[in-house]
Scaffold this active site. Sequence first.
Site, short mmCIF file in Angstrom:
data_model
loop_
_atom_site.label_atom_id
_atom_site.label_comp_id
_atom_site.label_asym_id
_atom_site.label_seq_id
_atom_site.Cartn_x
_atom_site.Cartn_y
_atom_site.Cartn_z
N HIS A 94 5.69 117.87 -31.99
CA HIS A 94 4.83 116.89 -31.30
C HIS A 94 5.58 115.57 -31.05
O HIS A 94 5.20 114.51 -31.55
CB HIS A 94 3.54 116.65 -32.10
CG HIS A 94 2.42 116.11 -31.25
ND1 HIS A 94 1.09 116.32 -31.56
CD2 HIS A 94 2.42 115.36 -30.12
CE1 HIS A 94 0.33 115.73 -30.65
NE2 HIS A 94 1.11 115.14 -29.78
N ARG A 147 -2.40 119.53 -26.22
CA ARG A 147 -2.98 119.65 -27.55
C ARG A 147 -2.95 121.11 -27.98
O ARG A 147 -3.24 122.01 -27.19
CB ARG A 147 -4.42 119.13 -27.58
CG ARG A 147 -4.56 117.61 -27.56
CD ARG A 147 -4.07 116.96 -28.86
NE ARG A 147 -4.22 115.52 -28.90
CZ ARG A 147 -3.30 114.62 -28.51
NH1 ARG A 147 -2.12 115.02 -28.05
NH2 ARG A 147 -3.55 113.33 -28.61
N GLU A 188 -1.48 121.96 -36.77
CA GLU A 188 -0.35 121.07 -36.68
C GLU A 188 -0.23 120.30 -37.99
O GLU A 188 -1.23 119.68 -38.39
CB GLU A 188 -0.57 120.08 -35.53
CG GLU A 188 0.70 119.76 -34.78
CD GLU A 188 0.43 119.05 -33.47
OE1 GLU A 188 0.39 117.81 -33.52
OE2 GLU A 188 0.25 119.72 -32.44
C1 DGY Z 1 -0.83 111.20 -27.29
O1 DGY Z 1 -0.60 110.00 -27.14
O2 DGY Z 1 -1.96 111.68 -27.15
C2 DGY Z 1 0.33 112.10 -27.59
O3 DGY Z 1 -0.05 113.36 -28.00
C3 DGY Z 1 1.28 111.48 -28.61
O4 DGY Z 1 1.89 110.42 -28.01
#
Ligand code: DGY
Length: 325
Positions: free
Chosen positions: A287, A239, A268
């Site tokens: 992402h 993240r 983001e």
């Molecule tokens: C999640 O699933 O948390 C990822 O960041 C995206 O697939």
Amino acid sequence: MSKPKVFVTREIPEVGLKLVVDNTDAEVWPDLLPPPYEVIKEKIASCDGLLALLTDKIDAPLLDAAPNLKVVSNFAVGFNNIDVAAATARRIRVGNTPGVLTEATSDFAFTLLMGGARRLVEACNYAKAGHWQTWEPQGFLGQDIWGATMGIVGMGRIGYAMAHRAHRGFDMRILYYDVNPSEHAERDFGATRVDMDTLLAEADFVSIHTDLNASTTGLINRDTLAKMKRNAILINSARGPIVDTDALYEALRDGVIAGAAMDVTEPEPLPVEHPLYSLPNCTIAPHIASATYTSRNKMARMAAENLLAGLRGEDLPNQVNPEVG
Ligand code: DGY
């Protein structure tokens, strides 16, 4: 009998969407961009269920606007976009999609590692821009991968899968930092649990695989970056807010570390005018670590199954707040 009402905040892969649409009275947000917060609030006012994405902020005021809501199913393994405590207090089940994206995500984290170490994007851009004139003895020198030391921050499912690739594929020494020891990683890859300072001081690659919470926000900052090796590459596929963006920019600009390869950023999306994009030693992807056909299909099915179970008043196959039962 009337079907339960649900709001789906984006078109997810058909295998999951069809399950939802066939079994509920569903409204699906058709746009590429997420519905604004106020729109979600209005849409879920009369809903029994919500299928949300990681880009949707689901907080207490929003949940208060939906008195009939029984379940929030997140199309992601991470659920930092949801105030789970607020959902639990309102007896709303919350689901996520663990497991099915582990391999795809760690494949991509390893892609970032290799691309960052060997300056792949930078070199390809150089060729594309017409700068390639000859074979250069000292052109695009990068970092060795084979036999290097890998520092994994967060030895959960994805951290373990990353260690697997690093150790079995590239003979790397594995250090990890985690609040809990991982017997599996220690047994399978000879991984050593160390404190954060040791990891930063010894790792050639620091790869982030922890969830985002109060204690991991800003974990990689000016101070921690300064403790990394000058040849180190930082990889973040977890993240964005775990890394302080301004501190990273300065560290990369000033050569405090050799490079960074990020699938996630804060904010983001990272605005196109952000100076991080101008640095040749920083790779930024939008992402996409879980973006394989197989993973996204499995995530869609799992998110749909979580939603439908919650609508039936049952525990979800993957529920993050099992105390709501
Ligand atoms: C999640 O699933 O948390 C990822 O960041 C995206 O697939």
